[in-house]
Design an enzyme around this catalytic site. Structure first.
Site, PDB file in Angstrom:
ATOM      1  N   THR A  17       9.415  -7.132 -13.100  1.00 50.14           N
ATOM      2  CA  THR A  17       8.706  -8.410 -13.161  1.00 50.14           C
ATOM      3  C   THR A  17       7.750  -8.516 -11.980  1.00 50.14           C
ATOM      4  OG1 THR A  17      10.607  -9.423 -14.231  1.00 50.14           O
ATOM      5  CG2 THR A  17       9.044 -10.922 -13.166  1.00 50.14           C
ATOM      6  N   ALA A  47       0.825  -1.212   0.000  1.00 50.12           N
ATOM      7  CA  ALA A  47       0.000   0.000   0.000  1.00 50.12           C
ATOM      8  C   ALA A  47       0.859   1.262   0.000  1.00 50.12           C
ATOM      9  CB  ALA A  47      -0.946  -0.003   1.188  1.00 50.12           C
ATOM     10  N   THR A  48       2.039   1.200   0.577  1.00 48.76           N
ATOM     11  CA  THR A  48       2.920   2.375   0.563  1.00 48.76           C
ATOM     12  C   THR A  48       3.219   2.777  -0.872  1.00 48.76           C
ATOM     13  OG1 THR A  48       3.913   1.773   2.674  1.00 48.76           O
ATOM     14  CG2 THR A  48       5.193   3.254   1.265  1.00 48.76           C
ATOM     15  N   SER A  93      -3.220  -3.574   0.340  1.00 52.73           N
ATOM     16  CA  SER A  93      -2.009  -4.186   0.887  1.00 52.73           C
ATOM     17  C   SER A  93      -2.267  -5.667   1.142  1.00 52.73           C
ATOM     18  CB  SER A  93      -1.640  -3.484   2.205  1.00 52.73           C
ATOM     19  OG  SER A  93      -0.585  -4.173   2.838  1.00 52.73           O
ATOM     20  N   CYS A 137       4.644   6.554  19.767  1.00 50.51           N
ATOM     21  CA  CYS A 137       5.478   6.401  20.952  1.00 50.51           C
ATOM     22  C   CYS A 137       6.560   5.353  20.763  1.00 50.51           C
ATOM     23  CB  CYS A 137       4.655   6.089  22.181  1.00 50.51           C
ATOM     24  SG  CYS A 137       3.939   4.467  22.134  1.00 50.51           S
ATOM     25  N   GLN A 184      -6.684  -0.829   5.089  1.00 50.82           N
ATOM     26  CA  GLN A 184      -7.337  -1.435   6.256  1.00 50.82           C
ATOM     27  C   GLN A 184      -8.805  -1.754   5.990  1.00 50.82           C
ATOM     28  OE1 GLN A 184      -5.760  -2.295   8.985  1.00 50.82           O
ATOM     29  NE2 GLN A 184      -3.869  -1.110   8.910  1.00 50.82           N
TER      30      GLN A 184
END
Ligand SMILES: Cc1ncc(COP(=O)(O)O)c(C=O)c1O
Ligand code: FES
Length: 424
Positions: free
Chosen positions: A261, A93-94, A221, A347, A201
């Site tokens: 490919t 997905a990135t 993704s 965090c 998601q």
């Protein structure tokens, strides 16, 4: 015993289950999901005997791999109501998000220089927009309400004659809220603006139909839907046609949009994950909802001052983000070592900043700091949920007992009225 998730995946646990050799219970489905054994079964032949290059046209090795990749393309398209020709394989997905946002913006540069997105997108969307700002584009980051949803009025007001693209995610990875995709799609279409949605998601979890929702580009993704890591897909509408400048050039594979490919075993795995999702989404959704309710009710019936972040209704049930007032989220995470969880915040990075998503909701820093995300999925069991409820409630009680703030609240002191001494 509680720590049985590996068995639910179809593997036999042979070792003696002790605290030392069992792994924590996995409750981090938004980070990644376990691979469905059926997906692995579909992939294996393409990692062994079916090793042809899917782009080889001159012999049967190429053709048989191409057949597998084509089937995968069909299964992915079916899940989102697309045509197989509109599916481009990527590494995840990135990459799909980068390709959509940079690709559209760069193609229309000069004529249209404005992009609209939201403050609560995944980092890879925000960062693609930042790169485009450096290239001279204007970006509007829409705020969200306390429930995590954008306002359609804000979106309407942000649209300009030179807006090229609106990029708004379907399901948020930290709080699970579902944006009003169909309304956004209709608005964008009426204004002739391309609409991209990061559905990493959402695909396979909630019904999506790119035609009904007027989606022009959609990112998928593999590893969020029980498929393999390192593979994804991008849906690119053909009519009206979306034009993109590719990120990778070379052999011209994937309609010239993504040279290289195609990773056939991974593509086949993603296809199988989508095929299973098409068949089992309704069942999974109902089951996940039941488990989420069991988790939330279980916790809230035992400890007070626990709040769910995000909208009450427009939410994917498998992403449960809870704030435990008067508890430091980090301490709770540390205490819950036998559960694999995330605070869904920054965090874990060096910054020690509270989550930018929760902050965009207007959460006070202390509430943002006391939040934990519980990710429930296809292989989560009732026993695991009960274990989590028991552990979480016990540790919240213990941490609160040590908290001077909690003591004051118990004594009826309104701590919001206290003026704290400022350190220099
Ligand atoms: C909403 C969202 N977008 C994009 C991504 C990135 O996906 P991938 O790991 O496939 O690149 C993730 C996963 O972290 C995500 O949750
Ligand atoms: S508890 Fe981790 S950022 Fe606040």
């Amino acid at each position: 015993m509680f720590l049985v998730s590996i068995e639910s995946l179809g593997f036999e646990v042979t070792g003696v289950e002790t605290a030392n050799n069992t792994r924590p219970i996995y409750m981090d489905m938004q980070a990644t999901s376990p691979t469905d054994p059926r997906v692995l079964d579909a992939m294996l032949p393409y990692m062994t005997e079916l090793y042809g290059n899917p782009h080889s046209r001159t012999h049967s090795y190429g053709w048989e791999t191409e057949k597998g990749v084509d089937q995968a393309r069909e299964d992915i398209a079916k899940l989102i109501g697309a045509d197989p020709k509109e599916i481009v394989f990527t590494s995840g997905a990135t990459e799909s998000n980068n390709l959509s946002i940079k690709g559209v913006a760069r193609f229309y540069k000069g004529k249209k220089n404005h992009i609209i997105t939201t403050q609560t997108e995944h980092k890879c969307v925000l960062d693609s927009c930042r790169v485009l700002s450096d290239e001279g584009f204007d970006v509007t980051y829409l705020p969200v309400g306390k429930n995590g949803l954008i306002s359609m009025d804000d979106l309407k007001a942000a649209i300009r004659p030179d807006t090229a693209l609106v990029s708004i995610m379907t399901v948020n990875n930290e709080i699970g809220v579902i944006q009003p995709i169909e309304e956004i799609g209709a608005l964008c279409r009426s204004k002739k603006i391309f609409f991209h949605t990061d559905a990493a998601q959402a695909v396979g979890k909630i019904p999506i139909d790119v035609t009904k929702m007027n989606i022009d580009l959609l990112s998928i993704s593999g590893h969020k839907i029980y498929g393999p890591k390192g593979v994804g897909a991008l849906y690119v509408r053909r009519r009206p046609r979306v034009r993109l400048v590719p990120l990778l050039t070379g052999g011209g594979q994937e309609r010239g949009l993504r040279s290289g490919t195609v990773a056939a075993p991974l593509a086949v795995g993603l296809g199988e994950a989508c095929r299973i999702a098409t068949e089992e989404m309704a069942y999974d959704h109902e089951r996940v909802k039941r488990l989420a309710d069991r988790l939330i009710n279980g916790i809230q019936s035992k400890v007070s001052h626990v709040y769910r972040n995000g909208d009450d209704v427009q939410t994917y049930p498998g992403c449960v983000n809870l704030s435990f007032a008067y508890v430091e989220g980090e301490s709770l995470l540390m205490a819950l070592k036998d559960i694999a969880l995330s605070s869904g915040s920054a965090c874990t990075s060096a910054s020690l900043e509270p989550s930018y998503v929760l902050r965009a909701l207007g959460a006070e820093d202390d509430m943002a700091h006391s939040s934990i995300r519980f990710g429930i999925g296809r292989f989560t069991t009732e026993e695991e949920i009960d274990f989590v409820v028991q552990r979480v409630t016990a540790h919240v009680d213990k941490l609160r007992e040590m908290s001077p703030l909690w003591e004051m609240v118990q004594e009826g002191i309104d701590i919001s009225k206290i003026e704290w001494a400022q350190h220099a």
